[in-house]
Design an enzyme around this catalytic site. Structure first.
Site, PDB file in Angstrom:
ATOM      1  N   TYR A  49      -4.947 -58.484  45.816  1.00  0.00           N
ATOM      2  CA  TYR A  49      -4.622 -59.048  47.126  1.00  0.00           C
ATOM      3  C   TYR A  49      -4.774 -58.001  48.222  1.00  0.00           C
ATOM      4  O   TYR A  49      -5.392 -58.256  49.270  1.00  0.00           O
ATOM      5  CB  TYR A  49      -3.197 -59.607  47.103  1.00  0.00           C
ATOM      6  CG  TYR A  49      -2.791 -60.272  48.392  1.00  0.00           C
ATOM      7  CD1 TYR A  49      -3.216 -61.565  48.683  1.00  0.00           C
ATOM      8  CD2 TYR A  49      -1.985 -59.612  49.315  1.00  0.00           C
ATOM      9  CE1 TYR A  49      -2.848 -62.186  49.869  1.00  0.00           C
ATOM     10  CE2 TYR A  49      -1.612 -60.221  50.499  1.00  0.00           C
ATOM     11  CZ  TYR A  49      -2.047 -61.508  50.774  1.00  0.00           C
ATOM     12  OH  TYR A  49      -1.692 -62.112  51.958  1.00  0.00           O
ATOM     13  N   ASN A  69      -8.015 -68.698  57.785  1.00  0.00           N
ATOM     14  CA  ASN A  69      -6.658 -68.501  57.270  1.00  0.00           C
ATOM     15  C   ASN A  69      -6.569 -68.710  55.764  1.00  0.00           C
ATOM     16  O   ASN A  69      -5.482 -68.859  55.222  1.00  0.00           O
ATOM     17  CB  ASN A  69      -5.711 -69.481  57.996  1.00  0.00           C
ATOM     18  CG  ASN A  69      -4.255 -69.198  57.751  1.00  0.00           C
ATOM     19  OD1 ASN A  69      -3.834 -68.059  57.763  1.00  0.00           O
ATOM     20  ND2 ASN A  69      -3.483 -70.254  57.515  1.00  0.00           N
ATOM     21  N   SER A  95       6.213 -68.748  52.643  1.00  0.00           N
ATOM     22  CA  SER A  95       5.017 -69.518  52.305  1.00  0.00           C
ATOM     23  C   SER A  95       4.853 -69.487  50.794  1.00  0.00           C
ATOM     24  O   SER A  95       5.569 -68.754  50.093  1.00  0.00           O
ATOM     25  CB  SER A  95       3.772 -68.912  52.975  1.00  0.00           C
ATOM     26  OG  SER A  95       3.517 -67.614  52.449  1.00  0.00           O
ATOM     27  N   ASP A 124     -13.821 -76.475  50.935  1.00  0.00           N
ATOM     28  CA  ASP A 124     -13.602 -75.342  50.035  1.00  0.00           C
ATOM     29  C   ASP A 124     -14.363 -74.150  50.601  1.00  0.00           C
ATOM     30  O   ASP A 124     -15.599 -74.155  50.638  1.00  0.00           O
ATOM     31  CB  ASP A 124     -14.107 -75.693  48.632  1.00  0.00           C
ATOM     32  CG  ASP A 124     -13.971 -74.548  47.643  1.00  0.00           C
ATOM     33  OD1 ASP A 124     -13.501 -73.463  48.029  1.00  0.00           O
ATOM     34  OD2 ASP A 124     -14.343 -74.741  46.463  1.00  0.00           O
ATOM     35  N   SER A 173      -5.315 -61.609  58.018  1.00  0.00           N
ATOM     36  CA  SER A 173      -5.252 -60.577  56.987  1.00  0.00           C
ATOM     37  C   SER A 173      -3.807 -60.524  56.490  1.00  0.00           C
ATOM     38  O   SER A 173      -3.186 -61.559  56.291  1.00  0.00           O
ATOM     39  CB  SER A 173      -5.719 -59.233  57.553  1.00  0.00           C
ATOM     40  OG  SER A 173      -5.675 -58.220  56.575  1.00  0.00           O
ATOM     41  N   LYS A 181      -7.546 -58.145  51.413  1.00  0.00           N
ATOM     42  CA  LYS A 181      -7.150 -58.192  52.816  1.00  0.00           C
ATOM     43  C   LYS A 181      -7.580 -56.939  53.573  1.00  0.00           C
ATOM     44  O   LYS A 181      -7.907 -56.997  54.762  1.00  0.00           O
ATOM     45  CB  LYS A 181      -5.639 -58.402  52.924  1.00  0.00           C
ATOM     46  CG  LYS A 181      -5.176 -59.775  52.451  1.00  0.00           C
ATOM     47  CD  LYS A 181      -5.809 -60.904  53.264  1.00  0.00           C
ATOM     48  CE  LYS A 181      -5.218 -62.261  52.934  1.00  0.00           C
ATOM     49  NZ  LYS A 181      -5.789 -63.355  53.757  1.00  0.00           N
ATOM     50  N   SER A 228      -8.861 -77.749  54.556  1.00  0.00           N
ATOM     51  CA  SER A 228      -8.147 -77.402  53.332  1.00  0.00           C
ATOM     52  C   SER A 228      -8.803 -78.106  52.159  1.00  0.00           C
ATOM     53  O   SER A 228      -9.460 -79.137  52.331  1.00  0.00           O
ATOM     54  CB  SER A 228      -6.672 -77.812  53.430  1.00  0.00           C
ATOM     55  OG  SER A 228      -6.000 -77.607  52.201  1.00  0.00           O
TER      56      SER A 228
END
Length: 271
Positions: A168, A67, A203, A40, A153, A172, A17
């Protein structure tokens, strides 16, 4: 996902992360098993640094979950607007940079993460042949669980609904096809590529779609109705990842696994 893998017996899980505080908080719960690496995914140098750390520490991986994700501009093709207002909303108010950054993180970053880890995935297969995780079920055979990439995805990859942000959804959708392309062209090397396309799980990214809602009280007449009448949770996500990571999912390659409580079945979609 990492909690599920550790609960399922993973000896070591590396978590990548950009945010060090998030990494350290997660790693503190499973010291020595959950290994934090600041990275990154939009930087090849940063990805290579992560690969170098894993190579030095263990020398292989059996599973890579790409992810990374960002929502990007939420300006939509909203047909409640006049054509003048619509153009202003999606053209004047969205920059090339913001739109492209969504693809940079969600598509390019995820894809280059896979590319960076290819040799470690290959090493995972070689370790299996030596008796490690996923070893052959018959002497001299191929690994029973070949190394695998899981791309995260989204339900949005298949949505034609006006509520779906175009940047977005495009990012995906592109990722899902890249995964299929990779599953075909990495088959020679025994590296599997599958896709997890989740629906609404609470989330940061999903806040816009989950805030102030109770799916249990909604019905088919509601615009965002989920047939399961609930948001996804840790069990649904963790169990799905464990299935793909285990012997049970070892025959899956090029799979798009939609985990959405039936949402896709009641909306405008391409799936």
């Amino acid at each position: 996902m990492s909690e599920a893998l550790i609960g399922g017996g993973a000896k070591k899980v590396y978590i990548l992360s950009r945010r060090r505080d998030v990494l350290e908080s997660a790693a503190a719960k499973h010291e020595g098993i959950l290994i934090p690496i600041q990275c990154d995914v939009t930087s090849k140098a940063s990805l290579q640094s992560a690969v170098d750390i894993v190579t030095k520490d263990s020398g292989y991986v059996n599973l890579l979950i790409a992810n990374s994700g960002t929502l990007g501009p939420t300006n939509r093709l909203d047909h409640d607007l006049s054509i003048h207002e619509l153009r202003k909303n999606v053209f004047d108010n969205v920059s090339f940079e913001d739109f492209n950054n969504t693809l940079s993180v969600n598509t390019t970053g995820a894809y280059f993460t896979m590319l960076a880890f290819l040799e470690l995935l290959d090493a995972g297969n070689k370790n299996a042949l030596k008796g490690g995780f996923g070893g052959p079920s018959t002497e001299g055979g191929a690994p029973s669980i070949q190394s695998q990439v899981i791309f995260t995805s989204s339900l949005g990859a298949y949505s034609r609904d006006r509520l779906s942000p175009p940047a977005y959804s495009a990012s995906k959708s592109a990722l899902s096809h890249l995964a299929k392309h990779a599953s075909t062209n990495l088959a020679k090397y025994g590296i599997r590529v599958n896709v997890l396309a989740p629906g609404l799980f609470p989330s940061e990214i999903a806040t816009l779609m989950t805030a102030n809602r109770d799916p249990a009280t909604e019905n088919l007449g509601d615009r965002m109705f989920i047939p399961a009448r609930k948001f996804g949770g840790a069990e649904e996500m963790g169990g799905t990842v464990l299935y793909l990571a285990s012997r049970a999912g070892s025959y899956c390659n090029g799979l798009i696994l939609v985990n959405d409580g039936g949402r896709l079945s009641v909306m405008l979609s391409e799936y």
